[in-house]
Structure formats: C-alpha cells, structure tokens
Write a protein that holds these residues in place. Structure first.
Motif, mmCIF file in Angstrom:
data_model
loop_
_atom_site.group_PDB
_atom_site.id
_atom_site.type_symbol
_atom_site.label_atom_id
_atom_site.label_comp_id
_atom_site.label_asym_id
_atom_site.label_seq_id
_atom_site.Cartn_x
_atom_site.Cartn_y
_atom_site.Cartn_z
ATOM 1 N N ILE A 40 0.833 -1.199 0.000
ATOM 2 C CA ILE A 40 0.000 0.000 0.000
ATOM 3 C C ILE A 40 0.871 1.254 0.000
ATOM 4 O O ILE A 40 0.642 2.191 -0.774
ATOM 5 N N MET A 41 1.884 1.271 0.869
ATOM 6 C CA MET A 41 2.759 2.443 0.950
ATOM 7 C C MET A 41 3.550 2.624 -0.331
ATOM 8 O O MET A 41 3.770 3.752 -0.782
ATOM 9 N N SER A 42 3.977 1.553 -0.953
ATOM 10 C CA SER A 42 4.681 1.647 -2.227
ATOM 11 C C SER A 42 3.781 2.287 -3.284
ATOM 12 O O SER A 42 4.219 3.152 -4.045
ATOM 13 N N GLY A 43 2.546 1.857 -3.319
ATOM 14 C CA GLY A 43 1.597 2.429 -4.275
ATOM 15 C C GLY A 43 1.364 3.906 -4.032
ATOM 16 O O GLY A 43 1.351 4.709 -4.975
ATOM 17 N N ILE A 44 1.205 4.290 -2.790
ATOM 18 C CA ILE A 44 0.995 5.705 -2.461
ATOM 19 C C ILE A 44 2.227 6.522 -2.850
ATOM 20 O O ILE A 44 2.114 7.607 -3.423
ATOM 21 N N ASN A 45 3.401 6.005 -2.552
ATOM 22 C CA ASN A 45 4.637 6.721 -2.895
ATOM 23 C C ASN A 45 4.790 6.891 -4.398
ATOM 24 O O ASN A 45 5.321 7.906 -4.866
ATOM 25 N N GLN A 46 4.340 5.924 -5.173
ATOM 26 C CA GLN A 46 4.416 6.003 -6.634
ATOM 27 C C GLN A 46 3.527 7.115 -7.195
ATOM 28 O O GLN A 46 3.755 7.590 -8.305
ATOM 29 N N LEU A 47 2.539 7.539 -6.428
ATOM 30 C CA LEU A 47 1.641 8.595 -6.890
ATOM 31 C C LEU A 47 2.288 9.975 -6.867
ATOM 32 O O LEU A 47 1.817 10.887 -7.540
ATOM 33 N N CYS A 48 3.359 10.134 -6.093
ATOM 34 C CA CYS A 48 4.062 11.421 -5.974
ATOM 35 C C CYS A 48 3.075 12.539 -5.633
ATOM 36 O O CYS A 48 3.000 13.562 -6.319
ATOM 37 N N LEU A 49 2.321 12.355 -4.564
ATOM 38 C CA LEU A 49 1.313 13.339 -4.150
ATOM 39 C C LEU A 49 1.973 14.628 -3.678
ATOM 40 O O LEU A 49 3.046 14.614 -3.092
ATOM 41 N N SER A 50 1.307 15.732 -3.949
ATOM 42 C CA SER A 50 1.763 17.053 -3.510
ATOM 43 C C SER A 50 0.675 17.708 -2.688
ATOM 44 O O SER A 50 -0.487 17.289 -2.723
ATOM 45 N N ASN A 84 -10.336 -3.754 5.390
ATOM 46 C CA ASN A 84 -11.248 -3.368 6.454
ATOM 47 C C ASN A 84 -11.078 -1.914 6.896
ATOM 48 O O ASN A 84 -11.703 -1.480 7.852
ATOM 49 N N GLY A 85 -10.232 -1.162 6.219
ATOM 50 C CA GLY A 85 -10.021 0.239 6.572
ATOM 51 C C GLY A 85 -9.136 0.432 7.782
ATOM 52 O O GLY A 85 -8.967 1.549 8.257
ATOM 53 N N GLY A 86 -8.549 -0.639 8.285
ATOM 54 C CA GLY A 86 -7.735 -0.565 9.486
ATOM 55 C C GLY A 86 -6.482 0.278 9.358
ATOM 56 O O GLY A 86 -5.932 0.704 10.362
ATOM 57 N N LEU A 87 -6.019 0.532 8.142
ATOM 58 C CA LEU A 87 -4.805 1.324 7.935
ATOM 59 C C LEU A 87 -5.112 2.765 7.536
ATOM 60 O O LEU A 87 -4.208 3.583 7.433
ATOM 61 N N LEU A 88 -6.371 3.075 7.326
ATOM 62 C CA LEU A 88 -6.722 4.394 6.817
ATOM 63 C C LEU A 88 -6.267 5.520 7.742
ATOM 64 O O LEU A 88 -5.697 6.512 7.290
ATOM 65 N N GLY A 89 -6.496 5.380 9.042
ATOM 66 C CA GLY A 89 -6.060 6.411 9.982
ATOM 67 C C GLY A 89 -4.556 6.618 9.946
ATOM 68 O O GLY A 89 -4.072 7.745 9.982
ATOM 69 N N TYR A 90 -3.823 5.523 9.865
ATOM 70 C CA TYR A 90 -2.364 5.612 9.786
ATOM 71 C C TYR A 90 -1.933 6.339 8.517
ATOM 72 O O TYR A 90 -1.103 7.244 8.560
ATOM 73 N N ILE A 91 -2.503 5.955 7.403
ATOM 74 C CA ILE A 91 -2.131 6.566 6.125
ATOM 75 C C ILE A 91 -2.472 8.048 6.125
ATOM 76 O O ILE A 91 -1.693 8.883 5.652
ATOM 77 N N LEU A 92 -3.632 8.404 6.663
ATOM 78 C CA LEU A 92 -4.018 9.818 6.701
ATOM 79 C C LEU A 92 -3.124 10.633 7.626
ATOM 80 O O LEU A 92 -3.000 11.845 7.446
ATOM 81 N N SER A 93 -2.503 9.986 8.599
ATOM 82 C CA SER A 93 -1.635 10.708 9.534
ATOM 83 C C SER A 93 -0.262 11.019 8.942
ATOM 84 O O SER A 93 0.481 11.826 9.488
ATOM 85 N N LEU A 94 0.078 10.383 7.845
ATOM 86 C CA LEU A 94 1.389 10.580 7.227
ATOM 87 C C LEU A 94 1.446 11.909 6.497
ATOM 88 O O LEU A 94 0.474 12.343 5.888
ATOM 89 N N GLU A 95 2.590 12.528 6.531
ATOM 90 C CA GLU A 95 2.824 13.717 5.717
ATOM 91 C C GLU A 95 3.443 13.244 4.423
ATOM 92 O O GLU A 95 4.644 13.054 4.331
ATOM 93 N N ILE A 96 2.580 13.038 3.438
ATOM 94 C CA ILE A 96 3.026 12.513 2.141
ATOM 95 C C ILE A 96 3.143 13.662 1.175
ATOM 96 O O ILE A 96 2.264 14.492 1.065
ATOM 97 N N GLY A 97 4.208 13.652 0.420
ATOM 98 C CA GLY A 97 4.359 14.673 -0.615
ATOM 99 C C GLY A 97 5.593 15.503 -0.437
ATOM 100 O O GLY A 97 6.359 15.427 0.436
#
Length: 70
Positions: free
Chosen positions: A35-45, A57-70
C-alpha cells in the motif's frame, strides 16, 4: 481441504468475530508495504486529493491519513 484451511478461507471470504478481526489485522500488516509503495508512486503534492477505494477493512486508513506525504 484441511479443516483449518477451510476456516481461513471462510474468514477471507467473509470475516466474522474475533478470528475475522485478527485476520484483518494480519492482512493489514502484510499489505502495508504494498500500500505504501503504491501511495509513494503517486508522488502526491500539497493540495492533491486521493480517493481510497480499498478492498480491506479500513484498518490502515487512519495511519495513512496521519502521514505527511508529498
């Protein structure tokens, strides 16, 4: 098929009870690198939007939203 494999297959099809919760947690941890590899490939800004349509089950959604991606 072995009875224990049948139980795992049933939980993968339709998670239920404490066993379903435990299997969901295991699957979250095993899938996190993918999942993290896929998100990193998006190069979000800043300002980008992402629609998450995950199959889990959405169990990682809170963790992913807490990351400062970009």
């Amino acid at each position: 098929m072995d009875n224990s494999l049948q139980k795992v297959a049933a939980q993968l099809r339709c998670p239920d009870g404490e066993d379903g919760k435990a299997l969901g947690h295991i699957m979250n941890m095993r899938n996190l690198p993918v999942i993290m590899s896929g998100i990193n490939q998006l190069c979000l800004s800043d300002g980008d939007r992402l629609l998450e349509l995950g199959y889990g089950n959405g169990g990682l959604l809170g963790y992913i939203l807490s990351l400062e991606i970009g």
